[in-house]
Scaffold this active site. Structure first.
Site, PDB file in Angstrom:
ATOM      1  NE  ARG A  67      -2.277  -1.477   3.425  1.00 40.71           N
ATOM      2  CZ  ARG A  67      -2.780  -1.446   4.657  1.00 40.71           C
ATOM      3  NH1 ARG A  67      -4.005  -0.982   4.854  1.00 40.71           N
ATOM      4  NH2 ARG A  67      -2.074  -1.854   5.686  1.00 40.71           N
ATOM      5  CG  ASN A  97      -4.197  -4.479   2.870  1.00 37.89           C
ATOM      6  OD1 ASN A  97      -3.663  -4.357   1.775  1.00 37.89           O
ATOM      7  ND2 ASN A  97      -3.509  -4.606   4.000  1.00 37.89           N
TER       8      ASN A  97
END
Length: 764
Positions: free
Chosen positions: A27, A45
């Protein structure tokens, strides 16, 4: 992937990324990539992996999409990336969204990774706030699988949930520019796990725990050390008394210990380290690497009678500190008594290891999944995995075929692993061990439950070995009955060959050469030296080693001299051999058993053939661990000898039978002539390899199949594997060997899974 751009040169896309993309800094990587190309949107996520939205100039979006898989973090494995165009929103800024745990779980959990260079620099920097902190980690390294309780991979779903972040750690965790941005195990001395040193009764010892442990190790004590996936038992590897003490307490008479050294330079002082070995030693997986040893540097008792040494480099900050503080190579062996599973909870370790360890170096970060160290061997420029566990599990292995229904495969009795499979991937568990042991059977059921939850796989099919008395088989049959699953029995050696096929992405047909110690045959006899004409779905037994009696059944596995008596039971002069004289009256008793067939089932086992030769040459009459006689026989073989004993191949009842007895008789003849045992051992290995070639030649003449798959635990023997592959290649065969999966029973579960799927496909 859509290629149409939206009007006015502006584009918004939704990007779905699947694979190992959680817990690896993906990320923050996406965040940095979006900022680099001046794109707006978000990334988060979820249960399937990572979902990103980016919006901006079409050229910038295209550049982002190219860079996404190409520049992914080192620990990431992007297995699938899909792009969907969405209507532009005209948003600004880029953010990391909260995780979404709803929906089916398809995300993959990363394996534990060795301490990275950046964290290592901090560990030894006196000016860093994490100086000498034994739990330093970031998105590029540290614990993963062994601390994960559930997905998505967020701190609350790990064993770090009980450690609240301090202010500085929280700032790092929330700063997209920091390498600890959303690193779930992030911590420091103010907010993270701590060490303590206790004595064998659990009483805390005063002073610095690391300094105390190092002092004890230098003094020759046995220290239990809590690592990533369980406890190790550590001693000074240079001390003969310390290693002898550990062997006596652990009831591990001869099996080699692994050794951890501080650096590559230290490794080179102990062993021959070439480029492939260096790559394996320094990889993020940090396995035990089997290497040719030099004669000095560690006590003889570390690996008695063995030309190889299992070396590994530190893979946690704690290991780095312990090696630095002791200045010694350390034996680090599994924290257990022989045949038991590795201890991984503090209470279990203090209970089971109190009679072995003088002290315990503990920490308060719980281990959720036990995982032994992995073992690999360099081979022909690459590595061959012999035990696939910490650092490798639970990373899925892609396969070339679809699983019509999800499969649970329960593996073998020894070196057990379990496998869950769906889609086009198999998830093989960490090494579990011998499930004939009650505690290991508990670990087996825990592994099934944990992997099923992590990967959200509910099996419709359960595959198992044909042996009715295996604990894993009984579990599979009972599960199928209770849950209404389809149970598929897979013959042991067919599973070995199928595992090799899966490892190479080949469906067959192949000639499968499966050599091991024991496997339940379809005729009820003990197989182990098999030539199969095989596909993934089915096989035909095309040939085998000549069956001989197994006098005393399981006793013959523990006492190789019994196999010498079996092979020589028709030889009236065998009682004059040294191996017979060493046994006294027992020799005649066992010869009588073999002749009568009483308590002497027939076996074609290649492993028992090696046992017989080892006993005849005086290498080993009894064993203290599986495969010991064969390992020591290989170690004895003269690497410069080129001769080979003949082993005729004949057809009997429609199958080719290798006269393995001829190999034994040739060994006896040379041995009685006074030929050096090292020369005899080499000629035996070479003769068996030539017999494999001859048998495969004959099968190929009849079938036209020119691809050979080689599998089974006997092929962990490097000399036999080398000679067999060379012989087959010289004869023009394409030869398939293992790389990603173990050739031994650790690969059986994956083989069972792909066989079950192939049978599913054949009837659908």
């Amino acid at each position: 992937m859509p290629s149409e751009d939206t009007a006015d040169g502006w584009r918004r896309v939704e990007v779905r990324v699947e694979g190992i993309v959680q817990g690896v800094g993906f990320r923050p990587f996406v965040h940095g990539l979006a900022e680099r190309f001046a794109l707006s949107g978000q990334v988060g996520n979820d249960s399937a992996g990572v979902l990103a939205e980016v919006e901006g100039p079409r050229e910038s979006v295209a550049s982002f999409l190219r860079a996404l898989p190409a520049e992914a973090p080192a620990l990431a494995d992007v297995q699938h990336c899909s792009v969907t165009d969405r209507p532009p929103r005209g948003t600004s800024g880029f953010r990391i969204a909260h995780s979404d745990s709803s929906g089916p779980r398809r995300t993959l959990v990363s394996a534990d990774a060795a301490t990275c260079a950046a964290c290592l620099a901090e560990l030894f920097d006196p000016h860093d706030r994490r100086y000498r902190y034994p739990f330093v980690n970031c998105t590029g390294c540290g614990p993963r699988y062994t601390i994960v309780r559930d997905v998505p991979y967020d701190r609350g779903n790990t064993t770090m949930a009980g450690f609240d972040l301090c202010g500085p750690c929280a700032r790092e965790y929330h700063d997209p520019a920091d390498r600890r941005y959303h690193a779930q195990p992030v911590c420091c001395p103010d907010c993270g796990p701590t060490l303590r040193l206790v004595d064998s009764g659990g009483a805390v010892r005063g002073g610095d725990p690391l300094a105390g442990a190092a002092e004890l190790l230098r003094a020759g004590a046995v220290v239990a050390v809590k690592g990533l996936g369980g406890y190790h038992l550590a001693v000074d590897a240079t001390s003969a008394p310390a290693t002898a003490r550990l062997r006596a307490r652990k009831h591990r008479e001869d099996k080699p210990f692994a050794v951890m050294v501080a650096s590559l330079a230290d490794a080179r002082r102990l062993c021959a380290v070439d480029d492939p070995a260096e790559r394996l030693l320094t990889s993020r997986r940090r396995p035990i690497v089997l290497l040719d040893r030099r004669r000095a540097g560690v006590a003889d008792a570390v690996a008695p009678g063995n030309r190889e040494l299992g070396l590994m480099l530190p893979y946690t900050p704690l290991h780095h500190l312990l090696l630095a503080d002791t200045g010694l190579p350390l034996v680090l062996t599994s924290g257990n008594v022989s045949d038991e599973p590795i201890a991984f909870t503090d209470g279990d370790a203090l209970g089971r290891l109190a009679g072995i360890a003088d002290a315990f170096l503990l920490h308060d970060r719980p281990i959720h999944v036990r995982a032994d160290d992995s073992v690999v061997r360099p081979w022909r420029g690459d590595g061959v995995v012999l035990r696939r566990s910490r650092g490798y599990a639970p990373e899925p292995l892609p396969v070339a075929w679809e699983f019509p229904r999800p499969v649970l495969a329960c593996g073998a009795e020894q070196k057990n692993t379990v496998c869950l499979a769906s889609g086009r991937r198999v998830v093989v568990s960490h090494h579990i061990g011998d499930v004939g042991n009650a505690e290991t059977l508990t670990a087996f059921t825990q592994a099934v439950e944990h992997l099923s939850r992590l990967f959200d796989i509910t099996p419709a099919v359960v595959a198992h070995d044909l042996h009715p008395d295996y604990a894993a088989t009984r579990y599979a049959v009972e599960l199928a009955d209770s849950a209404g699953l389809d149970a598929i029995g897979v013959q042991h050696h067919h599973a070995h060959i199928a595992s090799c096929l899966a490892d190479n992405g080949v469906a067959g047909p192949v000639i499968g050469v499966a050599f091991d110690g024991t496997g339940y045959g379809t005729d009820g006899t003990v197989w182990g030296g098999e030539f199969l004409l095989a596909t993934l779905a089915d096989f035909e037994r095309a040939g085998h080693l000549a069956p001989v009696p197994l006098p005393g059944g399981a006793a013959a596995v523990r006492q190789p001299w019994r196999m010498a008596a079996s092979y020589l039971h028709r030889d009236p002069g065998s009682e004059r051999l040294a191996v017979a004289r060493r046994q006294g009256g027992r020799w005649d008793q066992v010869v009588s058993l073999a002749r009568s067939g009483v308590n002497s089932p027939l076996t074609s086992s290649a492993g028992r053939l090696f046992d017989a030769v080892a006993a005849i040459l005086g290498v080993r009459d009894t064993v203290t661990y599986e495969g010991q006689a064969a390992i020591e026989l290989e170690q004895r073989a003269d690497p410069h000898e080129g001769g080979a004993y003949p082993a005729p191949v004949a057809e009997r009842e429609g199958r080719l039978v290798v006269d393995s007895g001829a190999l034994v008789r040739a060994v006896v003849d040379d041995h009685c002539r006074g030929t050096d045992a090292a020369v005899v051992a080499a000629r035996f290995h070479h003769g068996l390899a030539k017999a494999v070639r001859r048998t495969c030649d004959l099968i190929a003449e009849r079938t036209g199949v020119r691809t050979v798959a080689v599998s089974g635990g006997v092929f962990a023997n490097r000399l036999l594997l080398d000679r067999t592959v060379d012989e087959l290649a010289d004869a023009g065969f394409t030869v398939l060997t293992h790389r990603r999966l173990p050739c031994n029973d650790g690969g059986i579960s994956a083989g069972q899974a792909v066989v079950a799927a192939a049978r599913d496909r054949s009837v659908s």
